[in-house]
Design an enzyme around this catalytic site. Structure first.
Site, mmCIF file in Angstrom:
data_model
loop_
_atom_site.group_PDB
_atom_site.id
_atom_site.type_symbol
_atom_site.label_atom_id
_atom_site.label_comp_id
_atom_site.label_asym_id
_atom_site.label_seq_id
_atom_site.Cartn_x
_atom_site.Cartn_y
_atom_site.Cartn_z
ATOM 1 N N GLY A 103 -6.749 33.103 -17.205
ATOM 2 C CA GLY A 103 -7.026 33.791 -15.946
ATOM 3 C C GLY A 103 -6.846 32.837 -14.794
ATOM 4 C CB CYS A 161 0.757 32.610 -15.566
ATOM 5 S SG CYS A 161 1.370 32.438 -17.242
ATOM 6 C CB VAL A 203 -12.409 32.835 -13.308
ATOM 7 C CG1 VAL A 203 -13.212 33.239 -14.536
ATOM 8 C CG2 VAL A 203 -12.638 33.835 -12.175
ATOM 9 N N GLY A 204 -11.520 29.949 -14.338
ATOM 10 C CA GLY A 204 -11.349 29.033 -15.469
ATOM 11 C C GLY A 204 -12.224 27.789 -15.343
ATOM 12 C CD GLU A 262 -2.958 27.133 -21.081
ATOM 13 O OE1 GLU A 262 -2.402 26.930 -19.976
ATOM 14 O OE2 GLU A 262 -3.088 26.253 -21.935
HETATM 15 P P1 NAD Z 1 -9.393 36.399 -13.458
HETATM 16 O O1 NAD Z 1 -9.659 34.946 -13.457
HETATM 17 O O2 NAD Z 1 -9.882 37.192 -12.316
HETATM 18 O O3 NAD Z 1 -10.038 37.076 -14.777
HETATM 19 C C1 NAD Z 1 -9.683 36.651 -16.082
HETATM 20 C C2 NAD Z 1 -10.771 37.100 -17.060
HETATM 21 O O4 NAD Z 1 -11.974 36.344 -16.820
HETATM 22 C C3 NAD Z 1 -11.172 38.570 -16.915
HETATM 23 O O5 NAD Z 1 -11.417 39.096 -18.199
HETATM 24 C C4 NAD Z 1 -12.456 38.482 -16.099
HETATM 25 O O6 NAD Z 1 -13.296 39.610 -16.244
HETATM 26 C C5 NAD Z 1 -13.091 37.230 -16.697
HETATM 27 N N1 NAD Z 1 -14.100 36.552 -15.864
HETATM 28 C C6 NAD Z 1 -14.273 36.630 -14.518
HETATM 29 N N2 NAD Z 1 -15.317 35.845 -14.148
HETATM 30 C C7 NAD Z 1 -15.812 35.265 -15.279
HETATM 31 C C8 NAD Z 1 -16.872 34.342 -15.545
HETATM 32 N N3 NAD Z 1 -17.630 33.840 -14.570
HETATM 33 N N4 NAD Z 1 -17.074 33.958 -16.827
HETATM 34 C C9 NAD Z 1 -16.304 34.419 -17.828
HETATM 35 N N5 NAD Z 1 -15.266 35.304 -17.636
HETATM 36 C C10 NAD Z 1 -15.025 35.715 -16.370
HETATM 37 O O7 NAD Z 1 -7.805 36.578 -13.647
HETATM 38 P P2 NAD Z 1 -6.929 37.907 -13.591
HETATM 39 O O8 NAD Z 1 -6.857 38.391 -12.174
HETATM 40 O O9 NAD Z 1 -7.346 38.850 -14.654
HETATM 41 O O10 NAD Z 1 -5.474 37.343 -14.012
HETATM 42 C C11 NAD Z 1 -4.593 36.728 -13.129
HETATM 43 C C12 NAD Z 1 -4.695 35.211 -13.231
HETATM 44 O O11 NAD Z 1 -4.423 34.807 -14.571
HETATM 45 C C13 NAD Z 1 -3.669 34.473 -12.383
HETATM 46 O O12 NAD Z 1 -4.287 33.392 -11.733
HETATM 47 C C14 NAD Z 1 -2.648 33.968 -13.405
HETATM 48 O O13 NAD Z 1 -1.941 32.808 -13.020
HETATM 49 C C15 NAD Z 1 -3.516 33.708 -14.575
HETATM 50 N N6 NAD Z 1 -2.754 33.698 -15.809
HETATM 51 C C16 NAD Z 1 -2.514 32.488 -16.385
HETATM 52 C C17 NAD Z 1 -1.761 32.420 -17.553
HETATM 53 C C18 NAD Z 1 -1.491 31.097 -18.214
HETATM 54 O O14 NAD Z 1 -1.137 31.084 -19.394
HETATM 55 N N7 NAD Z 1 -1.634 29.979 -17.525
HETATM 56 C C19 NAD Z 1 -1.267 33.599 -18.132
HETATM 57 C C20 NAD Z 1 -1.538 34.813 -17.507
HETATM 58 C C21 NAD Z 1 -2.291 34.853 -16.344
#
Ligand code: NAD
Length: 500
Positions: free
Chosen positions: A236, A292, A240-241, A258
Site C-alpha cells: 500500500g 505502483c 500507511v506502510g 511494499e
Molecule cells: P493504502 O495504504 O491506503 O491501503 C493499503 C491497505 O492498508 C488497505 O487494505 C488499507 O485498509 C490498509 N490500512 C490502512 N491503514 C492501516 C493501518 N493503520 N494499519 C494496517 N492497515 C492499514 O493504499 P491503497 O490506496 O489501497 O493503494 C495504493 C498504494 O499502494 C499506492 O501508494 C501504491 O504505490 C501502493 N502499491 C505498492 C505496490 C508495491 O508493490 N510497491 C503495489 C501496489 C500498490
C-alpha cells in the site's frame, strides 16, 4: 454463496471467520457502511467491518488450521496450490467481470491480473517442494549440523485495491507453500473482488486456513497488533506502510512492506525513440496510471526531447489511450478508483504546473470534470523545466506523465534519485556505458535497460528502496525467506552403528 443473508434483502457481510462466512457485527472506526458495490450478476453487497471479536476468532481459527497444514507435508501443500491455480483459471471470466465493475479494469487488464495470479500459485506449488535448508561441516563426531526453515505461523496479509487478486497471491502463495495460515484484509475498495477470489480458491485448502476480514485501517491495525499474529505482509502507500512497519517491529515480528513509488524512465540520445515512446506512454497511462510500477517522469536527453514528445503525442492523438468505461470495447484507459483519487490526480497536475510545467496534452487544456465522468481522467502530458520541484517527485496515482529534459546520463541519475522513493527505474539507450552507469548509480530496487517499468515478471524478487519498501523483497526466494524462520539443528547419533 453460503453467507447468511442480513434481514434486509441482498445485504451481505462477508467476513470469512474460522471457515464460515459471517455477517458483520458492527463497525470499527471509519469503515463506511456505505461501502456498497453494485456488481453485475452479484447484486448489491454491503460489507461490514470485522469487529474485535471476529478478528480474534479469525486469528484463532487460522492458528488451529495452520498446525494441521504444517503436518500435511510439502507434496500435499503443493497439490493444493496447483488445484487453486486451476480453479482460479476456471473462474477467470466471472472474476474479471467483478474486477472490471469494482476497480475499473479493462477486460484484458482483469484477465491478465488473474492469469498472473494463477501463475504465482503454480510457481509456489513448486516452491513448496524446494529445499530451503543447508547443512554444515562440523568437528563433532557422528553429528549432522543443518538449518531448516519453518513457517512463521499465522500471517496478516494486508492488500491495496489496485491488484486485489494478484497481490493477494503474491502474499498468500509463498506463505501457504511454506506452511503458514492466512488472515487476509483487503482494501475496502476491493472488497467484492477479494471476497470472490477467496470464495474461488478456499475449497482447495483445508477449512479455516484462510480467513478474510473486511474493514479499513482500523481493522488492519487490529491485525498487525494482534498478539497471536506471527508475521505481517503489507502492500500500500508509504504513509500507511511506515505505521505498519513500526507496529509490527515494536512487537518483534517479521514484517514486509511494499509501498509507494514515483518512477522514472531515462531516454538518452542514442535510444530507439519509437520503442522508448511506446514503453514510456504505456507505462504511464495504462491501467489509468495506477500501477505502483507506472512511469511518472521521463528524463529525456534534451537533444531528443522534442522527437520523443512528438511520438508520445502522436499515440495520444491516434486514440491509443482512449478513456472510457471498462465495459466499452474501445476503452484502453479505464476510470481511476474513486472521485477522491481523481481529484488528487487533478490537484497533482495543478501542483506540477504551479512549479512551472507546461501542459502538452490534452491539447485543449484540462477539461472541467463532469460529475458523470468524475473518475475518468484524461491522459495528461506535461513538460517541466524544473528538475527538482517537489511536485514532480510525488506519487501521482493517475495517468500523468511529466517530461523532464536532462543533459546527460549523470543528470538523469541525479534527477531520478531525488525524492524519497526507490521502486523502479529504467533507461533507454544504445550506449553500454550509459546503461551500466545508470544501473549502478540509480537508487531503485528494480532497474531495467531498454524495458518498460511496468509488467514485471512474477518469479523474480520485487522490492523497493528508500520509502518504497521495508523488509525483504517479495516474490521468488526472498518471499520464502520472509515467511519462514531458521532453526539450526545439531543431531548426534549413538556410537556403535555398523556400515554393512
Ligand atoms: P493504502 O495504504 O491506503 O491501503 C493499503 C491497505 O492498508 C488497505 O487494505 C488499507 O485498509 C490498509 N490500512 C490502512 N491503514 C492501516 C493501518 N493503520 N494499519 C494496517 N492497515 C492499514 O493504499 P491503497 O490506496 O489501497 O493503494 C495504493 C498504494 O499502494 C499506492 O501508494 C501504491 O504505490 C501502493 N502499491 C505498492 C505496490 C508495491 O508493490 N510497491 C503495489 C501496489 C500498490
Amino acid at each position: 454463496m453460503e453467507a447468511k443473508p442480513n434481514p434486509s434483502d441482498q445485504l451481505w457481510a462477508l467476513n470469512l471467520v474460522d471457515g464460515i462466512w459471517e455477517v458483520g457485527q458492527g463497525r470499527t472506526g471509519g469503515f463506511p457502511t456505505e461501502r456498497r458495490a453494485h456488481v453485475a450478476g452479484v447484486g448489491s453487497l454491503v460489507f461490514l467491518a470485522a469487529n474485535q471479536s471476529q478478528v480474534d476468532r479469525a486469528v484463532t481459527g487460522v492458528i488451529a488450521a495452520q498446525r494441521a497444514w504444517q503436518q500435511v507435508g510439502a507434496w500435499g501443500r503443493s497439490d493444493s496450490l496447483k488445484r487453486a491455480a486451476t480453479k482460479l483459471r476456471a473462474s477467470a471470466t466471472a472474476l474479471a467481470e467483478v474486477l472490471m465493475a469494482e476497480v475499473g479494469k479493462t477486460n484484458s487488464e482483469a484477465l491478465g491480473e488473474i492469469e498472473n495470479a494463477a501463475r504465482l500459485l503454480e510457481f509456489h506449488a513448486g516452491s513448496a517442494l524446494r529445499s530451503m535448508g543447508r547443512s554444515f561441516p562440523t568437528s563433532r563426531p557422528r553429528t549432522q549440523v543443518a538449518t531448516a526453515r519453518l513457517p512463521l505461523g499465522t500471517i496478516a496479509c494486508i492488500t491495496p485495491w489496485n491488484f486485489p487478486v494478484n497481490l493477494a497471491c503474491v502474499k498468500i502463495a509463498p506463505a501457504l507453500a511454506t506452511g503458514n495460515g492466512i488472515v487476509l484484509k483487503p482494501s475496502p475498495e476491493a472488497s467484492v473482488s477479494t471476497t470472490r477470489f477467496v470464495e474461488c480458491i478456499r475449497d482447495c485448502l483445508p477449512s479455516g486456513l484462510i480467513a478474510l476480514v473486511h474493514g479499513d485501517g482500523d481493522v488492519g491495525s487490529l491485525l498487525v497488533r494482534h498478539p497471536r499474529i506471527n508475521g505481517v505482509t503489507f502492500t500500500g502507500s508509504s504513509a500507511v506502510g511506515r505505521k505498519v512497519a513500526v507496529a509490527a517491529t515494536s512487537r518483534g515480528i517479521p514484517v514486509q512492506c511494499e509501498m509507494g513509488g514515483s518512477n522514472s524512465i531515462a531516454v538518452m540520445a542514442s535510444a530507439d525513440l519509437d520503442e522508448a515512446a511506446v514503453a514510456v506512454s504505456n507505462s504511464a497511462f495504462l491501467m489509468a496510471g495506477q500501477k505502483c510500477t507506472a512511469a511518472r517522469k521521463v528524463l529525456v536527453h534534451e537533444q531528443v526531447a522534442n522527437e520523443l514528445v512528438a511520438r508520445i503525442v502522436s499515440r495520444l492523438d491516434a486514440g491509443q489511450f482512449a478513456v472510457g468505461s471498462p465495459g466499452n470495447a474501445d476503452t484502453v484507459v479505464g476510470p481511476v478508483i474513486s472521485d477522491q483519487s481523481s481529484r488528487r490526480a487533478r490537484q497533482a497536475v495543478e501542483n506540477v504546473m504551479a512549479a512551472g510545467a507546461t501542459l502538452i496534452w490534452p491539447k485543449n487544456g484540462l477539461a472541467p470534470v463532469q460529475p458523470s465522468e468524475s473518475t475518468l481522467v484524461q491522459p495528461t502530458l506535461l513538460r517541466s523545466p524544473d528538475t527538482s520541484a517537489r511536485a514532480i517527485h510525488e506519487e501521482i496515482f493517475g495517468p500523468v506523465l511529466i517530461v523532464v529534459p536532462v543533459t546527460s546520463v549523470d543528470h538523469a541519475i541525479a534527477v531520478s534519485n531525488l525524492g524519497e522513493y526507490g521502486l523502479v527505474s529504467a533507461i533507454y539507450t544504445a550506449d553500454l556505458r550509459e546503461a551500466m552507469t545508470f544501473t549502478e548509480q540509480v537508487q531503485a530496487g528494480t532497474v531495467l535497460v531498454n524495458q518498460p517499468t511496468t509488467g514485471l515478471d512474477f518469479n523474480v524478487p520485487f522490492g523497493g528502496w528508500g520509502d518504497s519498501a521495508f523488509g525483504l523483497p517479495e516474490q521468488s526466494d526472498s518471499a520464502l525467506e520472509a515467511f519462514t524462520k531458521v532453526q539450526t539443528r545439531y543431531v548426534t547419533w549413538p556410537a556403535g552403528g555398523r556400515i554393512e
